[in-house]
Design a protein around this motif. Structure first.
Motif, PDB file in Angstrom:
ATOM      1  N   GLU A 195       0.827  -1.201   0.000  1.00  0.00           N
ATOM      2  CA  GLU A 195       0.000   0.000   0.000  1.00  0.00           C
ATOM      3  C   GLU A 195       0.863   1.254   0.000  1.00  0.00           C
ATOM      4  N   LYS A 196       0.441   2.220  -0.798  1.00  0.00           N
ATOM      5  CA  LYS A 196       1.174   3.475  -0.865  1.00  0.00           C
ATOM      6  C   LYS A 196       0.865   4.342   0.352  1.00  0.00           C
ATOM      7  N   LEU A 197       1.786   5.229   0.695  1.00  0.00           N
ATOM      8  CA  LEU A 197       1.658   6.031   1.916  1.00  0.00           C
ATOM      9  C   LEU A 197       0.982   7.378   1.697  1.00  0.00           C
ATOM     10  N   GLY A 198       0.787   7.754   0.446  1.00  0.00           N
ATOM     11  CA  GLY A 198       0.148   9.049   0.193  1.00  0.00           C
ATOM     12  C   GLY A 198       1.152  10.194   0.231  1.00  0.00           C
ATOM     13  N   LYS A 199       0.636  11.388   0.411  1.00  0.00           N
ATOM     14  CA  LYS A 199       1.470  12.589   0.355  1.00  0.00           C
ATOM     15  C   LYS A 199       2.295  12.758   1.622  1.00  0.00           C
ATOM     16  N   ARG A 200       3.459  13.403   1.452  1.00  0.00           N
ATOM     17  CA  ARG A 200       4.273  13.752   2.612  1.00  0.00           C
ATOM     18  C   ARG A 200       3.594  14.868   3.394  1.00  0.00           C
ATOM     19  N   VAL A 201       3.660  14.759   4.704  1.00  0.00           N
ATOM     20  CA  VAL A 201       3.019  15.753   5.565  1.00  0.00           C
ATOM     21  C   VAL A 201       4.056  16.597   6.293  1.00  0.00           C
ATOM     22  N   SER A 202       5.051  15.935   6.873  1.00  0.00           N
ATOM     23  CA  SER A 202       6.075  16.653   7.641  1.00  0.00           C
ATOM     24  C   SER A 202       7.272  15.739   7.839  1.00  0.00           C
ATOM     25  N   TYR A 203       8.331  16.295   8.454  1.00  0.00           N
ATOM     26  CA  TYR A 203       9.482  15.464   8.779  1.00  0.00           C
ATOM     27  C   TYR A 203      10.134  15.995  10.046  1.00  0.00           C
TER      28      TYR A 203
ATOM     29  N   ASP B 273       6.412  11.848  -2.422  1.00  0.00           N
ATOM     30  CA  ASP B 273       5.133  11.289  -1.992  1.00  0.00           C
ATOM     31  C   ASP B 273       5.100   9.793  -2.259  1.00  0.00           C
ATOM     32  N   ASP B 274       4.304   9.088  -1.453  1.00  0.00           N
ATOM     33  CA  ASP B 274       4.179   7.632  -1.534  1.00  0.00           C
ATOM     34  C   ASP B 274       5.474   6.912  -1.186  1.00  0.00           C
ATOM     35  N   PHE B 275       6.393   7.634  -0.584  1.00  0.00           N
ATOM     36  CA  PHE B 275       7.685   7.087  -0.143  1.00  0.00           C
ATOM     37  C   PHE B 275       8.473   6.493  -1.309  1.00  0.00           C
ATOM     38  N   PHE B 276       8.431   7.188  -2.435  1.00  0.00           N
ATOM     39  CA  PHE B 276       9.363   6.888  -3.503  1.00  0.00           C
ATOM     40  C   PHE B 276      10.708   7.515  -3.139  1.00  0.00           C
ATOM     41  N   VAL B 277      11.789   6.724  -3.297  1.00  0.00           N
ATOM     42  CA  VAL B 277      13.104   7.156  -2.849  1.00  0.00           C
ATOM     43  C   VAL B 277      14.101   6.995  -3.994  1.00  0.00           C
ATOM     44  N   ASP B 278      14.785   8.087  -4.336  1.00  0.00           N
ATOM     45  CA  ASP B 278      15.792   8.074  -5.392  1.00  0.00           C
ATOM     46  C   ASP B 278      17.147   8.463  -4.809  1.00  0.00           C
TER      47      ASP B 278
ATOM     48  N   GLN C 219       7.422  -4.621  -0.763  1.00  0.00           N
ATOM     49  CA  GLN C 219       7.900  -4.576  -2.141  1.00  0.00           C
ATOM     50  C   GLN C 219       8.552  -3.239  -2.458  1.00  0.00           C
ATOM     51  N   VAL C 220       9.627  -3.311  -3.216  1.00  0.00           N
ATOM     52  CA  VAL C 220      10.243  -2.099  -3.751  1.00  0.00           C
ATOM     53  C   VAL C 220      10.629  -2.395  -5.198  1.00  0.00           C
ATOM     54  N   ILE C 221      10.379  -1.436  -6.073  1.00  0.00           N
ATOM     55  CA  ILE C 221      10.645  -1.599  -7.501  1.00  0.00           C
ATOM     56  C   ILE C 221      11.619  -0.506  -7.920  1.00  0.00           C
ATOM     57  N   LYS C 222      12.728  -0.902  -8.522  1.00  0.00           N
ATOM     58  CA  LYS C 222      13.754   0.048  -8.947  1.00  0.00           C
ATOM     59  C   LYS C 222      13.862   0.049 -10.477  1.00  0.00           C
ATOM     60  N   LYS C 223      13.996   1.218 -11.034  1.00  0.00           N
ATOM     61  CA  LYS C 223      14.123   1.344 -12.480  1.00  0.00           C
ATOM     62  C   LYS C 223      15.424   0.718 -12.964  1.00  0.00           C
ATOM     63  N   ILE C 224      15.360   0.112 -14.144  1.00  0.00           N
ATOM     64  CA  ILE C 224      16.562  -0.326 -14.850  1.00  0.00           C
ATOM     65  C   ILE C 224      16.825   0.682 -15.955  1.00  0.00           C
ATOM     66  N   GLN C 225      18.007   1.285 -15.909  1.00  0.00           N
ATOM     67  CA  GLN C 225      18.342   2.323 -16.887  1.00  0.00           C
ATOM     68  C   GLN C 225      18.654   1.727 -18.261  1.00  0.00           C
ATOM     69  N   GLY C 226      19.158   0.468 -18.273  1.00  0.00           N
ATOM     70  CA  GLY C 226      19.417  -0.182 -19.547  1.00  0.00           C
ATOM     71  C   GLY C 226      20.756  -0.875 -19.646  1.00  0.00           C
ATOM     72  N   ASP C 227      21.777  -0.364 -18.947  1.00  0.00           N
ATOM     73  CA  ASP C 227      23.122  -0.939 -19.090  1.00  0.00           C
ATOM     74  C   ASP C 227      23.572  -1.694 -17.838  1.00  0.00           C
ATOM     75  N   GLU C 228      22.641  -2.023 -16.957  1.00  0.00           N
ATOM     76  CA  GLU C 228      23.015  -2.639 -15.689  1.00  0.00           C
ATOM     77  C   GLU C 228      23.492  -4.085 -15.845  1.00  0.00           C
ATOM     78  N   SER C 229      24.495  -4.423 -15.045  1.00  0.00           N
ATOM     79  CA  SER C 229      24.855  -5.805 -14.759  1.00  0.00           C
ATOM     80  C   SER C 229      24.668  -5.998 -13.262  1.00  0.00           C
ATOM     81  N   PHE C 230      24.274  -7.204 -12.863  1.00  0.00           N
ATOM     82  CA  PHE C 230      23.962  -7.460 -11.458  1.00  0.00           C
ATOM     83  C   PHE C 230      24.810  -8.621 -10.929  1.00  0.00           C
ATOM     84  N   TYR C 231      25.334  -8.447  -9.716  1.00  0.00           N
ATOM     85  CA  TYR C 231      26.191  -9.457  -9.103  1.00  0.00           C
ATOM     86  C   TYR C 231      25.817  -9.610  -7.627  1.00  0.00           C
ATOM     87  N   GLY C 232      26.224 -10.749  -7.055  1.00  0.00           N
ATOM     88  CA  GLY C 232      25.952 -10.989  -5.636  1.00  0.00           C
ATOM     89  C   GLY C 232      24.914 -12.081  -5.453  1.00  0.00           C
TER      90      GLY C 232
END
Length: 761
Positions: A2-10, A84-89, A138-151
């Motif tokens: 579920e999304k958290l909605g708009k930011r209110v304060s910090y 908003d919605d706790f999207f984090v970049d 759940q968290v979904i991260k964008k793939i820019q296109g040139d990623e390689s993944f390890y680990g």
């Protein structure tokens, strides 16, 4: 989720930023100027991490400000923008976008018609449900296109995990592992993302069953999902891949310096059923002059598979055979499973029942399943009292003369179906269910074992575990579990060991020759050439399969195995130096080439070579019948390890590789420390250090201590600094806390000239 909605304060409290949204509160914690924690308390208000122990927060200056619709949290190296919605970049200090949340959610891309889906389901195929496939966490991260993944630990498949999907659920799988297997024995939810212009790490600290999809579902994103728990992940920034590994192991801990003998060759088999079998193995190794330090005792040494017991009938007086082969230089490692036989009158069962040490059903009855001893109960390792009891029981093994403990079947495995998710365990001071405990069960068992060995032995503990979680490297070495005598499993060993190392588990190995199925002479010869460089170097096989000790085949097999086991013993000081570096930086022993050459496109998907430390490149033959090897050498100048032949880097070479040759190359300017070959560590003092020097300019630091206990932590060690100027060596001792070598020599591998090295004080 579920999304958290708009930011209110910090609010800013210390190095924590608490952010209020319309539908909840989330947190961003600044641990260092490069490590940020993103936390959404969906289940509990605290982390209670099993991977991260102690306070990892370092005093760090950072700023918090509102800008362009985001809350911006900035350190000297990382900028975090919370929307908003706790999207984090995440951005670097120059404003370059590193890692961003996808705003569009998951989009299931299916090319299958609804009618065909019904046919697939009717045949029993698993078909994703495109209408209901979000996870509670759940968290979904964008793939820019040139990623390689390890680990991601010991997952199947190739080195680069792009387009793979996996599950984190420790699983006992005896079948032959293939690329399609989503889970094996370990859950290490740590991912290194490499792009052409940046690199970063993500560690998702959640012990419930979780899911990682790296662009397989959709090219536009990767996702991490979990069945329950908190959203709790760490973003790790750095300029290079080694810095990411260093940051991750700073969080979860580093492999401690092992005893030197544990780096020697080890022999094991499920099928040594009596003292005579053990005696025969020991005699063959010594008669054939194949160095060997360790013989493993599998489950047959126990009385009816009861843990912490001894079978007097098959193995004689308790500890006698251990003492006997100990006089020949062999150390013994014994297996222990978590399942305690349900057997009133058996002391370990009675003690556990009396003190409530075992997991229970939701109704409060002791939970019973079955493993090797039959009906069995499961220690609740999440309870401190249970761990202390388990630790104390290690004394029984030590009193027999045992030098190391091998924890197996600790996923936990069970013969009557998987433990139900509602079986009740303990999380230190509160009840939890099996769904949350499962992935850390082996981790906590290893912790208890390590603490017991340290308490009663005083030496650096040697613990091996099959199942583990992130951070287990603080307590145990690992192996990749029940592999098979298949060429495909030898091929998979290289990326598995490389990714385990990148995931913090530096002390790792595979069962040399394969555990299940039947090994061939050629396969064993090629596998020992990989095992020679594996931190854990153990030949292990299964009851019912072909015996695969070298002498079970022919003279050529014996000679080739001897050659590479002897090479291992020659390289022990170099290997020990790598472990010291690992304890300080987290860098593994076996390394994919991409770790040090991340800008080189040729190595991002290179599955057939590895670095043994930074100085030695190993290109083993991994295909049946092959006698030549296509080798890629990265930038710089390289020299053949044995002949000194020079090669220019940045290109491929087809080199000869008959059955008794494993292509090896050394970086220009390298200094490689070696010892004389012994039959076991401790046979004679290491009084002479023999250096191999290669043309070029370079430096090397060599470490020396007693190889056994913790006195080095109080300064009882020696450090030698060597500087190589095109084969001319100078040396100085920068720390003189341990007895010096009586003699140090340097051999120029190209000219074959040997000189004695004078060490400046």
């Amino acid at each position: 989720m579920e999304k958290l909605g708009k930011r209110v304060s910090y609010q800013k409290a210390g190095q924590q930023v608490q952010i209020q949204f319309e539908k909840g509160t989330a947190f961003v914690n600044v641990l260092t100027d490069r490590i940020m924690n993103v936390f959404l308390p969906l289940e509990t208000k605290d982390h209670r991490s099993k991977a991260i122990e102690g306070d990892k927060e370092v005093p760090t200056e950072f700023q918090v400000a509102e800008a362009e619709g985001a809350l911006v949290i900035s350190t000297s190296n990382v900028v975090v923008k919370v929307y908003d919605d706790f999207f984090v970049d995440f951005y670097d200090k120059n404003g370059k976008l590193l890692c961003a949340d996808s705003r569009d959610g998951r989009v299931f891309q299916s090319q299958i018609s609804e009618r065909f889906i019904e046919f697939l389901k009717a045949e029993g195929h698993e078909v994703p449900d495109a209408t209901d496939f979000d996870y509670p966490v759940q968290v979904i991260k964008k793939i820019q296109g040139d990623e390689s993944f390890y680990g991601l630990g010991d997952k199947t498949g190739f080195l680069n995990k792009r387009h793979y999907e996996y599950e984190n659920w420790n699983s006992d799988i005896p079948q032959a592992h293939t690329d399609s297997y989503k889970a094996l024995y370990k859950s290490i939810p740590f991912l290194i993302t490499l792009r052409n212009d940046c690199v970063y790490g993500l560690f998702f600290d959640n012990t419930y069953k979780s899911y990682v999809n790296l662009g397989k579902e959709n090219e536009g994103y990767l996702y991490y999902g979990a069945d329950a728990g908190n959203l709790d992940y760490y973003f790790i920034a750095g300029e290079t891949m080694p810095e990411i590994v260093e940051g991750y192991t700073y969080l979860t801990g580093r492999t401690p310096l092992p005893q030197l003998w544990t780096l020697g060759y080890q022999q094991s088999r499920w099928g040594y059923e009596c003292a005579g079998d053990i005696r025969d193995i020991a005699e063959h190794y010594r008669d054939l002059k194949i160095p060997c330090d360790t013989i493993h005792f599998d489950i047959d040494y126990m009385d009816g598979y009861r843990v912490f017991t001894w079978d007097d009938k098959a193995f004689g007086k308790p500890g006698a055979i251990i003492d006997e082969i100990g006089k020949q230089g062999f150390k013994v490692v014994t297996i222990i499973d978590p399942g305690v036989k349900l057997d009133p009158g058996y002391s370990k069962y009675d003690e556990g029942i009396e003190n409530h040490y075992f997991a229970t059903t939701p109704e409060g009855e002791v939970y019973v399943n079955a493993v090797w001893p039959g009906d069995a109960v499961y220690p609740d390792y999440g309870k401190p009292e249970t761990r202390a009891w388990w630790a104390d029981n290690q004394k029984f093994l030590l009193d027999l003369g045992v030098r190391g403990v091998w924890n197996d079947m600790n996923e936990p495995a069970s013969f009557r179906g998987e433990l139900p998710e509602d079986v009740v365990f303990t999380d230190e001071d509160r009840p939890i269910n099996h769904a949350k405990m499962h992935n850390v069960y082996g981790h906590l068992m290893s912790k208890a074992t390590y603490e017991g060995l340290k308490k009663y032995d005083g030496k650096r503990p040697f613990v091996i575990t099959r199942a583990c979680y992130a951070g287990t490297q603080k307590y145990s070495t690992v192996w990749t579990g029940d592999n098979q005598s298949l060429w495909s499993h030898l091929q998979m060993a290289v990326p598995q060991l490389c990714n385990l190392g990148l995931s913090g588990l530096a002390f790792a190995g595979t069962d040399v020759g394969g555990f299940g199925a039947d090994c061939t002479p050629e396969l064993l010869c090629r596998w020992v050439q990989v095992g020679c460089f594996s931190p854990l170097f153990r030949n292990h096989s299964s009851k019912g399969s072909t015996y695969q000790e070298p002498w079970r085949f022919d003279k050529q097999t014996i000679d080739i195995n001897r050659k590479f086991v002897e090479l291992r013993y020659r390289l022990l000081p170099y290997l020990y130096d790598l472990f010291r570096e690992c304890e300080k930086t987290g860098l593994p022993i076996i390394r994919p080439l991409v770790l040090h050459y991340e800008k080189d496109e040729e190595v991002k998907n290179l599955n057939t070579e590895f670095l043994f430390g930074e100085h030695i490149l190993v290109a083993p033959v991994l295909e049946q019948g092959a006698t030549k090897k296509m080798v890629y050498l990265p930038e710089g100048t390289w020299y053949d390890f044995e002949t000194g032949k020079e090669y220019a880097g940045g290109q491929y070479y087809l080199v000869d590789a008959p059955l008794d040759v494993c292509p090896m190359f050394v970086k220009a300017g390298s200094v490689i420390p070696t010892y004389d070959v012994v039959q076991y560590v401790g046979e004679k003092p290491y009084d002479t250090l023999k250096l191999l020097t290669y043309p070029g300019k370079g430096s090397y630091v060599h470490y020396q201590d007693n190889g056994e206990d913790f006195k080095y932590q109080d300064g009882e060690y020696a450090l030698y600094e060597f500087h190589n100027e095109n084969g001319v060596l100078t040396a100085a001792m920068s720390h003189a806390g341990y007895r010096p070598y009586k003699k140090i020599t340097s051999t120029n591998v190209v000219t074959n000239e040997t000189t004695e090295v004078v060490v400046a004080k």
